[in-house]
Write a protein that holds these residues in place. Structure first.
Motif, PDB file in Angstrom:
ATOM      1  N   MET A   1       0.935  -0.875  -0.323  1.00  9.15           N
ATOM      2  CA  MET A   1       0.211  -0.474   0.175  1.00  9.15           C
ATOM      3  C   MET A   1       1.342   1.394   0.072  1.00  9.15           C
ATOM      4  O   MET A   1       2.054   1.249   0.593  1.00  9.15           O
ATOM      5  CB  MET A   1      -0.585   0.073   0.751  1.00  9.15           C
ATOM      6  N   ASN A   2       0.741   1.973  -0.663  1.00  7.02           N
ATOM      7  CA  ASN A   2       1.190   3.432  -0.689  1.00  7.02           C
ATOM      8  C   ASN A   2       1.034   3.854   0.410  1.00  7.02           C
ATOM      9  O   ASN A   2      -0.569   4.170   0.786  1.00  7.02           O
ATOM     10  CB  ASN A   2       0.651   4.222  -2.373  1.00  7.02           C
ATOM     11  N   SER A   3       1.553   4.948   0.955  1.00  9.40           N
ATOM     12  CA  SER A   3       1.842   5.488   1.723  1.00  9.40           C
ATOM     13  C   SER A   3       1.471   7.298   1.662  1.00  9.40           C
ATOM     14  O   SER A   3       2.231   7.711   0.673  1.00  9.40           O
ATOM     15  CB  SER A   3       3.122   5.008   3.079  1.00  9.40           C
ATOM     16  N   ASP A   4       0.307   7.951   1.773  1.00 13.30           N
ATOM     17  CA  ASP A   4       0.485   9.108   1.647  1.00 13.30           C
ATOM     18  C   ASP A   4       1.432   9.892   3.114  1.00 13.30           C
ATOM     19  O   ASP A   4       1.464  11.774   2.675  1.00 13.30           O
ATOM     20  CB  ASP A   4      -0.389  10.302   1.733  1.00 13.30           C
ATOM     21  N   SER A   5       2.554   9.718   3.788  1.00 13.12           N
ATOM     22  CA  SER A   5       3.074  10.215   4.695  1.00 13.12           C
ATOM     23  C   SER A   5       5.181  10.537   5.194  1.00 13.12           C
ATOM     24  O   SER A   5       5.047  10.946   5.349  1.00 13.12           O
ATOM     25  CB  SER A   5       2.690   9.843   5.978  1.00 13.12           C
ATOM     26  N   GLY A   6       4.994  10.207   3.384  1.00  7.95           N
ATOM     27  CA  GLY A   6       6.606  10.379   2.963  1.00  7.95           C
ATOM     28  C   GLY A   6       6.965   8.664   3.388  1.00  7.95           C
ATOM     29  O   GLY A   6       9.037   9.092   3.494  1.00  7.95           O
ATOM     30  N   ARG A   7       6.434   8.231   3.301  1.00  3.84           N
ATOM     31  CA  ARG A   7       7.429   6.754   3.810  1.00  3.84           C
ATOM     32  C   ARG A   7       6.697   5.970   2.246  1.00  3.84           C
ATOM     33  O   ARG A   7       6.042   5.347   1.750  1.00  3.84           O
ATOM     34  CB  ARG A   7       6.729   6.147   4.825  1.00  3.84           C
ATOM     35  N   PRO A   8       7.568   4.543   2.549  1.00  2.18           N
ATOM     36  CA  PRO A   8       7.507   3.338   1.259  1.00  2.18           C
ATOM     37  C   PRO A   8       6.044   3.195   1.309  1.00  2.18           C
ATOM     38  O   PRO A   8       6.175   3.108   2.508  1.00  2.18           O
ATOM     39  CB  PRO A   8       9.010   2.326   0.903  1.00  2.18           C
ATOM     40  N   PRO A   9       5.935   2.186   0.481  1.00  2.00           N
ATOM     41  CA  PRO A   9       5.160   1.660  -0.146  1.00  2.00           C
ATOM     42  C   PRO A   9       5.542   0.182   1.463  1.00  2.00           C
ATOM     43  O   PRO A   9       6.436   0.109   1.152  1.00  2.00           O
ATOM     44  CB  PRO A   9       4.628   1.006  -1.132  1.00  2.00           C
ATOM     45  N   PRO A  11       5.156  -4.000   0.919  1.00  2.00           N
ATOM     46  CA  PRO A  11       4.852  -5.173   0.629  1.00  2.00           C
ATOM     47  C   PRO A  11       3.467  -5.775   1.281  1.00  2.00           C
ATOM     48  O   PRO A  11       3.490  -5.451   2.298  1.00  2.00           O
ATOM     49  CB  PRO A  11       6.397  -6.206   0.717  1.00  2.00           C
ATOM     50  N   LEU A  12       2.773  -6.702   0.343  1.00  2.00           N
ATOM     51  CA  LEU A  12       1.309  -7.381   0.748  1.00  2.00           C
ATOM     52  C   LEU A  12       1.864  -8.256   1.677  1.00  2.00           C
ATOM     53  O   LEU A  12       1.064  -8.212   2.398  1.00  2.00           O
ATOM     54  CB  LEU A  12       1.310  -7.116  -0.613  1.00  2.00           C
ATOM     55  N   TRP A  13       2.703  -8.931   1.534  1.00  3.60           N
ATOM     56  CA  TRP A  13       3.348 -10.492   1.337  1.00  3.60           C
ATOM     57  C   TRP A  13       3.770 -10.015   3.163  1.00  3.60           C
ATOM     58  O   TRP A  13       3.389 -10.070   3.925  1.00  3.60           O
ATOM     59  CB  TRP A  13       4.677 -10.776   1.057  1.00  3.60           C
ATOM     60  N   LEU A  15       2.407  -7.189   5.026  1.00  7.84           N
ATOM     61  CA  LEU A  15       0.920  -7.091   5.732  1.00  7.84           C
ATOM     62  C   LEU A  15      -0.126  -7.972   6.208  1.00  7.84           C
ATOM     63  O   LEU A  15      -0.343  -8.526   7.097  1.00  7.84           O
ATOM     64  CB  LEU A  15      -0.189  -6.266   4.854  1.00  7.84           C
ATOM     65  N   ALA A  16       0.046  -9.353   4.912  1.00  3.75           N
ATOM     66  CA  ALA A  16      -0.413 -10.202   5.563  1.00  3.75           C
ATOM     67  C   ALA A  16       0.502 -11.499   6.162  1.00  3.75           C
ATOM     68  O   ALA A  16      -0.315 -12.600   6.854  1.00  3.75           O
ATOM     69  CB  ALA A  16      -0.665 -10.647   3.804  1.00  3.75           C
ATOM     70  N   SER A  17       1.457 -11.004   6.602  1.00  2.00           N
ATOM     71  CA  SER A  17       2.733 -12.293   7.503  1.00  2.00           C
ATOM     72  C   SER A  17       2.383 -12.149   8.901  1.00  2.00           C
ATOM     73  O   SER A  17       1.934 -13.127   9.443  1.00  2.00           O
ATOM     74  CB  SER A  17       3.672 -11.803   7.178  1.00  2.00           C
ATOM     75  N   PRO A  18       1.624 -10.924   9.938  1.00  2.00           N
ATOM     76  CA  PRO A  18       0.880 -11.858  10.992  1.00  2.00           C
ATOM     77  C   PRO A  18      -0.238 -12.471  11.116  1.00  2.00           C
ATOM     78  O   PRO A  18      -0.213 -12.393  12.042  1.00  2.00           O
ATOM     79  CB  PRO A  18       1.084 -10.257  10.924  1.00  2.00           C
ATOM     80  N   PHE A  19      -1.136 -12.371  10.120  1.00  2.22           N
ATOM     81  CA  PHE A  19      -2.057 -13.570  10.240  1.00  2.22           C
ATOM     82  C   PHE A  19      -1.829 -14.653   9.477  1.00  2.22           C
ATOM     83  O   PHE A  19      -1.738 -15.184  10.378  1.00  2.22           O
ATOM     84  CB  PHE A  19      -3.434 -12.633   8.471  1.00  2.22           C
ATOM     85  N   GLY A  20      -1.024 -14.924   8.776  1.00  2.00           N
ATOM     86  CA  GLY A  20      -0.324 -15.559   8.032  1.00  2.00           C
ATOM     87  C   GLY A  20       0.468 -16.190   9.325  1.00  2.00           C
ATOM     88  O   GLY A  20       0.633 -17.645   9.635  1.00  2.00           O
ATOM     89  N   LEU A  21       1.649 -16.098  10.152  1.00  3.15           N
ATOM     90  CA  LEU A  21       2.308 -16.307  11.462  1.00  3.15           C
ATOM     91  C   LEU A  21       1.195 -17.127  12.182  1.00  3.15           C
ATOM     92  O   LEU A  21       2.112 -17.725  13.347  1.00  3.15           O
ATOM     93  CB  LEU A  21       3.191 -15.264  12.190  1.00  3.15           C
ATOM     94  N   SER A  22       0.210 -16.530  12.178  1.00  2.00           N
ATOM     95  CA  SER A  22      -1.032 -16.768  13.354  1.00  2.00           C
ATOM     96  C   SER A  22      -1.098 -17.798  12.926  1.00  2.00           C
ATOM     97  O   SER A  22      -2.046 -19.003  14.136  1.00  2.00           O
ATOM     98  CB  SER A  22      -1.971 -15.363  13.660  1.00  2.00           C
ATOM     99  N   PHE A  23      -1.449 -18.268  12.061  1.00  3.59           N
ATOM    100  CA  PHE A  23      -2.428 -19.134  11.533  1.00  3.59           C
ATOM    101  C   PHE A  23      -1.308 -20.455  12.771  1.00  3.59           C
ATOM    102  O   PHE A  23      -1.227 -21.858  12.731  1.00  3.59           O
ATOM    103  CB  PHE A  23      -2.699 -19.292  10.069  1.00  3.59           C
TER     104      PHE A  23
END
Length: 397
Positions: A1-9, A11-13, A15-23
Motif C-alpha cells: 500500500m502506498n503511503s501519503d506520509s513520505g514513507r515507502p509502500p 509489501p503486501l506479503w 502486511l499479510a505475514s502477521p495473520f499467516g504467522l498467527s495461523f
C-alpha cells in the motif's frame, strides 16, 4: 500500500505475514512452540510500523495492532488448545485433532473474534440475538441488500463529513466547532464507524457462508440496538461492536487473577479489569495512530487515543458509583409505568451522546490533522450516478 506520509509502500506479503504467522503458530501442538511464535508476529508488526501506512489505511493499522494483542492472548496468556473449545467438541484438546481437523479448528478460532459458537462465548447479553433465518441463500441475499444500503449510507455520510469544517485536515477540528455542530459531527462520525464496521462484517459473513461450513445462526449482528446504550457501560459492553472484547478481557483477567491474585469477583478485581481493558483498547488505537503519522511527524505524543480510552474507563467507574448510590436510594432504570422507563432511557442515551460530543475531539482531532478523513476510502455511488445521467451534480470529495 502506498503511503501519503513520505514513507515507502509496505509489501503486501509483509502486511499479510502477521495473520499467516498467527495461523501457523496455532497449528503447533507444543505450547512452547506456540509461545515462541509470538515473537515473529510482533516483529512483523513492528517492521510494518517502521515503514508506516497512509492515513487512509487506519483500519488496517488498528487491525495489525489488535492482532498482536489477540495473539498475546491465544499464544502467551492462554493455552488455547486446552482452554478454548468449540461447542460440541469431543476431542480433549485441539492438539489431539488430526492435522486437517486442527487446521479447521484454527480457522474457526481466527474467523470468530467474538468466539461465537465456542464454549467461551460471552453469556451476559453482550452478543446480539442470533438470526433465526435457516436458509443460507435467503440470508445471503439479505446481506447483499443490506450491504448495498450501507454503501449508499456511507456515501451520504462521506459527503456530509467532508462538508463539515471540523473534519477538514486544515480546519479548526471538532474541538474548534460550536457545541451544536460538534454534537452533529459526533453523530455523523459514529454513523460512519458503525456503517463501515457493519459493511466489513457483512462481507466477511458472505465469504464464510460461501464455504458451506457456517449457518446464518452463526452470525449475530455486529452491533446491538442503540436504544440500549443509555449508560456508558452498556454502550461499550453491549451496544458497540465486540471485536476487541476477548483481547481486552483476557489481559485484564491475567493481571487481576494471576499477577495480583485478587478475588475473582471482587470490586477491586472488576475495577482493575475495567482499566486494563480500556488500556488495551487505547494501546491498539494509539499504535494504529503512530503507523499513519508522517515520517517527520510529532511522534506518539500527538495521538489522543490512549487518553480517550482511559477517559472511558474513568467515566464508567464514576457512572457505576453513581448508579450504585442511586439504587441504594431506590432509583432504577426499570421504572414503572413504561413511559417513565422509556423517558429515563432516552435521557440516558442523550447523556451518552453528549459525553462523546465532549470527549471525541480528544481522540479524533489528531487523526483529522493526519488526514484520515480526507484521505480515507471513499464510496462515490451518488457522484458516479450523477456523472452517468449528466445532471452536473457536484459533491465534495
Amino acid at each position: 500500500m502506498n503511503s501519503d506520509s513520505g514513507r515507502p509502500p509496505v509489501p503486501l506479503w509483509l502486511l499479510a505475514s502477521p495473520f499467516g504467522l498467527s495461523f501457523v503458530a496455532l497449528m503447533f501442538k507444543s505450547p512452547i512452540a506456540r509461545k515462541a511464535m509470538f515473537l515473529p508476529i510482533v516483529g512483523a508488526v513492528i517492521r510494518i510500523t517502521a515503514i508506516g501506512l497512509s492515513p487512509g489505511d487506519y483500519a488496517t493499522a488498528c487491525a495489525l495492532a489488535l492482532q498482536v494483542f489477540k495473539m498475546c492472548d491465544f499464544l502467551v496468556l492462554t493455552d488455547a488448545h486446552l482452554e478454548l473449545r468449540l461447542v460440541g467438541q469431543t476431542a480433549p484438546s485441539a492438539g489431539s485433532l488430526p492435522l486437517f481437523e486442527r487446521a479447521k479448528w484454527v480457522m474457526r478460532l481466527l474467523a470468530s473474534p467474538r468466539l461465537i459458537g465456542w464454549t467461551s462465548e460471552p453469556k451476559n447479553g453482550s452478543i446480539p440475538p442470533r438470526p433465526t433465518e435457516t436458509s443460507r441463500i435467503r440470508f445471503a441475499i439479505k446481506q447483499i441488500m443490506y450491504l448495498a444500503l450501507h454503501l449508499l449510507t456511507v456515501n451520504i455520510l462521506g459527503i456530509t463529513l467532508r462538508l463539515s469544517p471540523g473534519f477538514s485536515q486544515h480546519g479548526p477540528g471538532l474541538a474548534g466547532s460550536g457545541w451544536g455542530r460538534r454534537s452533529v459531527d459526533a453523530l455523523q462520525y459514529y454513523g460512519v464507524v458503525w456503517t463501515w464496521l457493519t459493511i466489513s462484517h457483512r462481507v466477511w459473513v458472505l465469504m464464510l457462508l460461501s464455504t458451506g461450513r457456517w449457518m446464518p445462526s452463526d452470525f449475530p449482528p455486529m452491533f446491538a440496538s442503540l436504544g440500549n446504550a443509555y449508560t456508558l457501560r452498556r454502550f461499550w459492553g453491549q451496544t458497540h461492536q465486540q471485536m476487541l472484547r476477548r483481547a481486552t478481557t483476557s489481559h485484564g483477567s491475567f493481571v487481576s487473577d494471576k499477577l495480583l491474585r485478587l478475588p475473582r469477583h471482587g470490586r477491586l478485581s472488576r475495577c482493575i479489569q475495567l482499566y486494563v481493558a480500556f488500556f488495551i483498547s487505547g494501546a491498539v488505537h494509539h499504535w494504529g495512530d503512530y503507523m499513519i503519522m508522517p515520517l517527520n511527524g510529532p511522534g506518539l505524543r500527538a495521538s489522543g487515543s490512549m487518553q480517550f480510552f482511559l477517559l472511558q474507563a474513568v467515566a464508567i467507574h464514576c457512572e457505576d458509583i453513581m448508579i450504585s448510590a442511586g439504587r441504594r436510594m431506590g432509583w432504577s432504570f426499570d421504572l414503572k409505568p413504561t413511559w417513565r422507563r422509556t423517558a429515563s432511557r432516552i435521557v440516558g442515551c442523550v447523556y451518552v451522546w453528549q459525553w462523546f460530543t465532549w470527549c471525541l475531539p480528544i481522540g479524533m482531532d489528531p487523526l483529522v490533522r493526519f488526514g484520515m478523513i480526507e484521505n480515507g476510502v471513499q464510496v462515490q455511488i451518488i457522484q458516479e450516478a450523477c456523472k452517468f445521467f449528466g445532471k452536473g451534480c457536484h459533491f465534495s470529495t
